[in-house]
Design a protein around this motif. Structure first.
Motif, PDB file in Angstrom:
ATOM      1  N   GLU A  71       1.080  -1.384   0.099  1.00  8.42           N
ATOM      2  CA  GLU A  71       0.287   0.075   0.541  1.00  8.42           C
ATOM      3  C   GLU A  71       0.791   1.268   0.329  1.00  8.42           C
ATOM      4  O   GLU A  71       0.330   2.319  -1.006  1.00  8.42           O
ATOM      5  CB  GLU A  71      -1.065   0.029   0.768  1.00  8.42           C
ATOM      6  N   ALA A  72       2.288   1.883   0.366  1.00  6.47           N
ATOM      7  CA  ALA A  72       3.167   2.048   0.288  1.00  6.47           C
ATOM      8  C   ALA A  72       3.514   2.624  -0.573  1.00  6.47           C
ATOM      9  O   ALA A  72       3.612   3.628  -0.911  1.00  6.47           O
ATOM     10  CB  ALA A  72       3.868   1.687   1.842  1.00  6.47           C
ATOM     11  N   LYS A  73       3.463   1.809  -1.413  1.00 13.40           N
ATOM     12  CA  LYS A  73       4.533   1.761  -2.326  1.00 13.40           C
ATOM     13  C   LYS A  73       3.433   2.561  -3.400  1.00 13.40           C
ATOM     14  O   LYS A  73       2.534   2.009  -3.714  1.00 13.40           O
ATOM     15  CB  LYS A  73       5.217   0.890  -3.324  1.00 13.40           C
ATOM     16  N   GLY A  74       3.881   3.487  -4.030  1.00 14.89           N
ATOM     17  CA  GLY A  74       3.549   4.648  -4.872  1.00 14.89           C
ATOM     18  C   GLY A  74       2.737   5.379  -4.435  1.00 14.89           C
ATOM     19  O   GLY A  74       1.249   5.871  -5.454  1.00 14.89           O
ATOM     20  N   CYS A  75       1.882   5.511  -3.029  1.00 15.24           N
ATOM     21  CA  CYS A  75       1.209   6.330  -2.394  1.00 15.24           C
ATOM     22  C   CYS A  75       1.657   7.583  -2.610  1.00 15.24           C
ATOM     23  O   CYS A  75       2.526   7.680  -1.674  1.00 15.24           O
ATOM     24  CB  CYS A  75       1.046   5.292  -1.107  1.00 15.24           C
ATOM     25  N   THR A  76       0.577   8.442  -2.738  1.00 20.23           N
ATOM     26  CA  THR A  76       1.171  10.083  -2.395  1.00 20.23           C
ATOM     27  C   THR A  76      -0.286  10.825  -1.469  1.00 20.23           C
ATOM     28  O   THR A  76       0.034  12.104  -0.814  1.00 20.23           O
ATOM     29  CB  THR A  76       0.897  10.894  -4.069  1.00 20.23           C
ATOM     30  N   ASP A  77      -0.582   9.671  -1.238  1.00 18.25           N
ATOM     31  CA  ASP A  77      -1.751  10.628   0.362  1.00 18.25           C
ATOM     32  C   ASP A  77      -1.345  10.360   1.223  1.00 18.25           C
ATOM     33  O   ASP A  77      -1.101   9.471   1.840  1.00 18.25           O
ATOM     34  CB  ASP A  77      -3.038   9.818   0.270  1.00 18.25           C
ATOM     35  N   VAL A  78      -0.715  11.736   2.120  1.00 17.33           N
ATOM     36  CA  VAL A  78       0.215  11.998   3.181  1.00 17.33           C
ATOM     37  C   VAL A  78      -0.418  11.110   4.511  1.00 17.33           C
ATOM     38  O   VAL A  78      -0.076  10.938   5.044  1.00 17.33           O
ATOM     39  CB  VAL A  78       0.288  13.340   3.002  1.00 17.33           C
ATOM     40  N   LYS A  79      -2.033  12.016   3.934  1.00 15.05           N
ATOM     41  CA  LYS A  79      -2.743  11.226   5.866  1.00 15.05           C
ATOM     42  C   LYS A  79      -2.177   9.319   5.809  1.00 15.05           C
ATOM     43  O   LYS A  79      -2.563   9.041   6.797  1.00 15.05           O
ATOM     44  CB  LYS A  79      -3.693  11.443   5.119  1.00 15.05           C
ATOM     45  N   ARG A  80      -2.323   8.795   4.922  1.00  7.82           N
ATOM     46  CA  ARG A  80      -2.257   7.949   4.903  1.00  7.82           C
ATOM     47  C   ARG A  80      -1.404   6.703   4.784  1.00  7.82           C
ATOM     48  O   ARG A  80      -0.819   5.920   5.464  1.00  7.82           O
ATOM     49  CB  ARG A  80      -3.003   6.274   3.159  1.00  7.82           C
ATOM     50  N   LEU A  81       0.163   7.586   4.041  1.00 13.48           N
ATOM     51  CA  LEU A  81       1.035   7.402   5.149  1.00 13.48           C
ATOM     52  C   LEU A  81       1.826   7.315   5.799  1.00 13.48           C
ATOM     53  O   LEU A  81       2.371   6.504   6.645  1.00 13.48           O
ATOM     54  CB  LEU A  81       2.564   7.736   3.273  1.00 13.48           C
ATOM     55  N   LEU A  82       1.051   8.382   6.456  1.00 13.87           N
ATOM     56  CA  LEU A  82       1.520   8.316   8.032  1.00 13.87           C
ATOM     57  C   LEU A  82       0.786   7.119   8.402  1.00 13.87           C
ATOM     58  O   LEU A  82       1.130   6.828  10.109  1.00 13.87           O
ATOM     59  CB  LEU A  82       0.529  10.159   8.296  1.00 13.87           C
TER      60      LEU A  82
END
Length: 104
Positions: A71-82
């Motif tokens: 899920e983290a690979k290629g994710c640009t959503d900062v809230k989701r990454l945090l």
């Protein structure tokens, strides 16, 4: 409902199948995954999944880390990454405490 490859014998194992299937089914869907990650973070912080994480017979920890990484690979959503970082830290925290005791 039974999921291929996963058979659960108690409620905790049922959580396992639901969480992993949600990651698989709603991959890249921030609307669904952000609340799921927040829930996992809170459950891990309060120790609700300790029994499941300590059980060496299931693959919850491995499958969850694979799902988080995917899920983290290629994710640009900062809230989701945090949220992914928060869950990962809560997964690793007990192991880090053991390392500190052993080597500190």
């Amino acid at each position: 409902r039974k999921f291929p490859g996963y058979e659960h014998t108690n409620i905790t194992d049922g959580f396992f199948t639901v969480f992993i299937r949600m990651f698989q089914h709603y991959k890249r869907s921030g609307r669904v995954l952000l609340p799921l990650l927040t829930t996992l973070d809170k459950m891990l912080f309060h120790g609700s999944l300790d029994e499941l994480l300590c059980n060496e017979q299931n693959m919850f920890l491995t499958d969850l880390l694979i799902s988080l990484s995917s899920e983290a690979k290629g994710c640009t959503d900062v809230k989701r990454l945090l949220a992914i970082v928060g869950v990962t830290v809560n997964l690793l925290q007990p192991h880090l405490d053991n390392v500190m005791v052993r080597y500190g």
